[in-house]
Write a protein that holds these residues in place. Sequence first.
Motif, PDB file in Angstrom:
ATOM      1  N   SER A  41      44.386  52.836  39.161  1.00 37.99           N
ATOM      2  CA  SER A  41      44.971  51.762  39.963  1.00 37.99           C
ATOM      3  C   SER A  41      45.507  50.654  39.068  1.00 37.99           C
ATOM      4  N   TYR A  42      44.769  50.335  38.003  1.00 35.32           N
ATOM      5  CA  TYR A  42      45.202  49.304  37.058  1.00 35.32           C
ATOM      6  C   TYR A  42      46.531  49.687  36.405  1.00 35.32           C
ATOM      7  N   ALA A  43      46.640  50.950  35.979  1.00 31.80           N
ATOM      8  CA  ALA A  43      47.836  51.409  35.273  1.00 31.80           C
ATOM      9  C   ALA A  43      49.085  51.355  36.144  1.00 31.80           C
ATOM     10  N   HIS A  44      48.896  51.370  37.476  1.00 31.54           N
ATOM     11  CA  HIS A  44      50.044  51.368  38.377  1.00 31.54           C
ATOM     12  C   HIS A  44      50.450  49.969  38.821  1.00 31.54           C
ATOM     13  N   LEU A  45      49.814  48.944  38.244  1.00 32.32           N
ATOM     14  CA  LEU A  45      50.258  47.581  38.501  1.00 32.32           C
ATOM     15  C   LEU A  45      51.449  47.251  37.605  1.00 32.32           C
ATOM     16  N   PRO A  46      52.394  46.430  38.081  1.00 30.93           N
ATOM     17  CA  PRO A  46      53.438  45.936  37.187  1.00 30.93           C
ATOM     18  C   PRO A  46      52.823  45.058  36.101  1.00 30.93           C
ATOM     19  N   SER A  47      53.496  44.960  34.954  1.00 27.97           N
ATOM     20  CA  SER A  47      52.901  44.313  33.782  1.00 27.97           C
ATOM     21  C   SER A  47      52.587  42.840  34.010  1.00 27.97           C
ATOM     22  N   HIS A  48      53.389  42.138  34.827  1.00 30.60           N
ATOM     23  CA  HIS A  48      53.105  40.708  35.026  1.00 30.60           C
ATOM     24  C   HIS A  48      51.797  40.514  35.805  1.00 30.60           C
ATOM     25  N   LEU A  49      51.432  41.460  36.675  1.00 32.19           N
ATOM     26  CA  LEU A  49      50.149  41.357  37.376  1.00 32.19           C
ATOM     27  C   LEU A  49      48.992  41.766  36.465  1.00 32.19           C
ATOM     28  N   ARG A  50      49.213  42.740  35.586  1.00 32.19           N
ATOM     29  CA  ARG A  50      48.165  43.117  34.625  1.00 32.19           C
ATOM     30  C   ARG A  50      47.877  41.959  33.682  1.00 32.19           C
ATOM     31  N   ARG A  51      48.911  41.227  33.332  1.00 35.08           N
ATOM     32  CA  ARG A  51      48.716  40.074  32.435  1.00 35.08           C
ATOM     33  C   ARG A  51      47.874  38.987  33.129  1.00 35.08           C
ATOM     34  N   CYS A  52      48.133  38.768  34.401  1.00 33.99           N
ATOM     35  CA  CYS A  52      47.325  37.785  35.148  1.00 33.99           C
ATOM     36  C   CYS A  52      45.863  38.230  35.214  1.00 33.99           C
ATOM     37  N   LEU A  53      45.644  39.525  35.445  1.00 36.88           N
ATOM     38  CA  LEU A  53      44.277  40.055  35.467  1.00 36.88           C
ATOM     39  C   LEU A  53      43.600  39.888  34.111  1.00 36.88           C
ATOM     40  N   ALA A  54      44.344  40.207  33.037  1.00 37.34           N
ATOM     41  CA  ALA A  54      43.785  40.129  31.689  1.00 37.34           C
ATOM     42  C   ALA A  54      43.257  38.733  31.406  1.00 37.34           C
ATOM     43  N   TYR A  55      43.961  37.721  31.880  1.00 38.71           N
ATOM     44  CA  TYR A  55      43.552  36.335  31.637  1.00 38.71           C
ATOM     45  C   TYR A  55      42.177  36.035  32.224  1.00 38.71           C
ATOM     46  N   CYS A  56      41.832  36.697  33.332  1.00 35.30           N
ATOM     47  CA  CYS A  56      40.546  36.452  33.997  1.00 35.30           C
ATOM     48  C   CYS A  56      39.359  36.860  33.128  1.00 35.30           C
ATOM     49  N   SER A  57      39.597  37.699  32.112  1.00 33.69           N
ATOM     50  CA  SER A  57      38.494  38.130  31.249  1.00 33.69           C
ATOM     51  C   SER A  57      37.984  37.006  30.361  1.00 33.69           C
ATOM     52  N   LEU A  58      38.677  35.863  30.320  1.00 34.36           N
ATOM     53  CA  LEU A  58      38.199  34.710  29.545  1.00 34.36           C
ATOM     54  C   LEU A  58      36.996  34.034  30.198  1.00 34.36           C
ATOM     55  N   PHE A  59      36.747  34.347  31.461  1.00 34.06           N
ATOM     56  CA  PHE A  59      35.677  33.694  32.205  1.00 34.06           C
ATOM     57  C   PHE A  59      34.482  34.640  32.334  1.00 34.06           C
ATOM     58  N   PRO A  60      33.258  34.092  32.418  1.00 34.23           N
ATOM     59  CA  PRO A  60      32.063  34.950  32.457  1.00 34.23           C
ATOM     60  C   PRO A  60      32.034  35.850  33.685  1.00 34.23           C
ATOM     61  N   ARG A  61      31.260  36.932  33.569  1.00 29.67           N
ATOM     62  CA  ARG A  61      31.018  37.794  34.728  1.00 29.67           C
ATOM     63  C   ARG A  61      30.484  36.968  35.894  1.00 29.67           C
ATOM     64  N   ASN A  62      30.792  37.432  37.081  1.00 31.07           N
ATOM     65  CA  ASN A  62      30.306  36.810  38.319  1.00 31.07           C
ATOM     66  C   ASN A  62      30.863  35.405  38.548  1.00 31.07           C
ATOM     67  N   THR A  63      31.894  35.018  37.786  1.00 27.19           N
ATOM     68  CA  THR A  63      32.545  33.737  38.055  1.00 27.19           C
ATOM     69  C   THR A  63      33.107  33.743  39.468  1.00 27.19           C
ATOM     70  N   CYS A  64      32.858  32.664  40.192  1.00 33.89           N
ATOM     71  CA  CYS A  64      33.485  32.485  41.497  1.00 33.89           C
ATOM     72  C   CYS A  64      34.778  31.706  41.250  1.00 33.89           C
ATOM     73  N   PHE A  65      35.905  32.405  41.308  1.00 37.24           N
ATOM     74  CA  PHE A  65      37.187  31.800  40.994  1.00 37.24           C
ATOM     75  C   PHE A  65      37.690  30.968  42.172  1.00 37.24           C
ATOM     76  N   ASN A  66      38.425  29.918  41.832  1.00 37.57           N
ATOM     77  CA  ASN A  66      39.117  29.086  42.810  1.00 37.57           C
ATOM     78  C   ASN A  66      40.607  29.369  42.649  1.00 37.57           C
ATOM     79  N   SER A  67      41.288  29.688  43.750  1.00 36.76           N
ATOM     80  CA  SER A  67      42.685  30.108  43.651  1.00 36.76           C
ATOM     81  C   SER A  67      43.570  29.019  43.048  1.00 36.76           C
ATOM     82  N   ASP A  68      43.345  27.748  43.420  1.00 39.44           N
ATOM     83  CA  ASP A  68      44.161  26.664  42.867  1.00 39.44           C
ATOM     84  C   ASP A  68      43.990  26.585  41.355  1.00 39.44           C
ATOM     85  N   TYR A  69      42.743  26.685  40.901  1.00 38.43           N
ATOM     86  CA  TYR A  69      42.464  26.594  39.460  1.00 38.43           C
ATOM     87  C   TYR A  69      43.121  27.747  38.707  1.00 38.43           C
ATOM     88  N   MET A  70      42.967  28.964  39.236  1.00 39.82           N
ATOM     89  CA  MET A  70      43.502  30.122  38.528  1.00 39.82           C
ATOM     90  C   MET A  70      45.025  30.100  38.514  1.00 39.82           C
TER      91      MET A  70
END
Length: 845
Positions: A394-423
Amino acid sequence: MAESFPSTIAANILTEIDFLTSSDSGLSSRIRKEIMKAKEILFKGKAVLMKAEAQQLHNCELQDGLEKLSELLYDAEDLLDELKCEVLAKQVGKLNIVKYNLKIKVTRKILDEKIDNIRSISIAVKDPDTKLVSSGENVMTHPFVGTPQDFGRDTDEENIIKLLMKPNKEAERVSVIPIVGLGGIGKTTLAKLVYDDKRIDEHFKLKMWVSVPEDFDMIKIMKEAYTSATGKDQSELGVVELEDCLLNELADKKFLLVLDDVWNENYDRWNKLKQLFTQEANGSKIVVTTRSSQVASITGTVDSYLLEGLSPGDCMSLFVKFAFGDETDKAESEFIGIGKEIVEKCGGVPLVLKTLGALLYKNTDPEEWKLIRDSVKWEPEKDRDNILSALKLSYAHLPSHLRRCLAYCSLFPRNTCFNSDYMICNWMAHGFLKFPNENEDLEDVGLRYLKKLFSRCFFQDIEDRGYFFTFKMHNLIYDLVEKMAQRNYKTVDLRILLDDVNCRQLSFLGNARHFSFLGIANGNKKVPSISNNLRTIIMQSLQSQRVAESFVSKWISNFKCLWLLCLSGLQFKELPDSVAALKHLRFLDLSWNSDLEKLYDTICKLLRLQTLKLRGCSALKNLPRNIQKMISLRHLELTIQWERLPPIGAECFKSLQYLHLYKCKNLESLREGMESLTTIRTLILQGCDSLTTLPDNVKLLETLEKQVISSCPKLNLKMDLQGEDLILTLKVFMIYELKELEDLPQLILQGSANTLEYIRIEECHKLTELPAWLASLTALQKLEIVSCSGLSSLPPGMEKLTALRELKIQKSPPLSESCRRKPLNILNLESHLDPEVASSSRDNE
């Protein structure tokens, strides 16, 4: 294998380049010609890069080539951004023309060579065996985004509830029940089903849910438990005060505590936590979810509950729901047949079933269904590898700009509760948000990206908070994303950097541009000797920690190419003047610094700054007088000792979309300058103790879409329309804890009659009736009234609200029978009218 995304960097450069090549830029014709040549190379090379990015997972040589090209493109982007900063600052006449011209020329030639090299490697690489890889925007939004899917867990739910209702053993203050199972099998989903069951509400006086951090940090666990128990903000509490407050909440109460996703296998650390929750407990229960049988043996006081995969029938139901949405009856037998074969390879794991189902949502090409079927392999002895392999599809079938957005989330610890405005502000700062539609702001693009990632099940626990979303990333998704992002996104624990030797050992970090630092190295420790071309520094302090100004200055001075700097929670009195050297900076987070007293005018030189977060900076007296020069500012969060909003000039805040005034306790008036906020879309007033009214000129905020007001004890909102023919665009109106509120603002709400979709009113006890004009809000879809003790009826004419789909009245007096019956019989509502039902938790501010 890790990925690079040069095509998205190239897209950023192409977006900026037109401005620099125009005669209005003031740049010399020599420089503009060189930039145009670079533009032609990038434009011709885009298709090559996009094809190569789709192939890179299958070829190491291509990966290496793309990484080196990304490094060059990052440097080129910084060079052009520096030029744009000089243009915006009207410093063009002071430029060293020869130096810039030479740099651009050399970069252009190397760029041409590297793209040619990528092209030649790509030609020799076999294309991915699927048509689903996309560089565009054809990822469809799924109808079940954020909807819990609990197929096949009724028996498991009943079994866990029986264990929770069962009396504890003698002398056992707290009983601990471990739920153990494979990653993605549904442990958290099961725990949530139990947690939300009405029988649990009746049996336990208090409930708490904690997503346990991977390092089992006690302070984080206590904070989340306290917030879950009270709904109150704990960010300003010290450790001792936090523990005392938590113990006070637990005193004499039988509670249920869910510790979700525990990894800690150290008995001493577990015992320390258990002692905290057993001091006052009597008949309480703790549920632990974990993948580890070792964790279960350490924590459990009863036998572990082993959670198995779904039955074949339930697997098929779940897959079909995600693959066909609401049109399961239209599914052709050919697709159902292939779907059954896919389901058989999923091992009964709900996460895999949902992800693959969402991947194929509304896909009508049987050949692509077969490609997915043939790509999924399941070996019983390799459960985790099987799951990651399926998720990778499923990851491989994402367009690259969405994979890049996902990759950025790895900077935050596991189980982080993300806020959409912040992200979204983070993504926006790095130029990740492209492909805007007509009349679409960057924030809208970010929300669209986020919803597409929701659709493909890359996030879970999605909650719509009215004016933002919260969400989490499943641990297995996190494992995958972290692995794919490891070239450019790194997390470093500064607590181990005790000397120069350890600092030198960071050479393994390579050329990564985005860093998250855990813990804080004090002013005497060395700044890590890593690339000085960093784009991102996120300091993740474990608690509020005082640092010397020299510490902050060292980090700013060493990394002058930063686009994002987060120092949230660090305590220091002054932001060093050297911050002015961060020409590229788009995002600056200084929040929760109660020592910060003043910002100097040097910060106003940050002409590219889009986001400035000063929430919780309670000692801050004023903003710099030249703040109007920050022409790119879009998102401002502020705690300040103002008595009134200062006059705002026509050029000040002309890009501002989001303004959050937090605990501005002296603020008495918003009148001056409010009409100049001509682009504002979200306005939040929280904890403004002295504010009594909103000014009439709020009607001039024609772009305002979301207004949230909470904990303003003196504020009344009586604002009559007085016959004015207003056309406002408000969509969301939410108010909380307004002790003096007796009236709703007719001026704002009726002025937005054609756009207002959602109203929430909570803990406004002086509000005794809703106005008759409420029936004129013809666009209203959702009305929530929670904990309003003085309100017992709805106004006449509610049947006119034909768009209304949800009416929620909780913890308030029951409606009179006539008011209850009439609107509910006429309208097709999802209603929540039981005053005893617990209200949903307040936004996690």
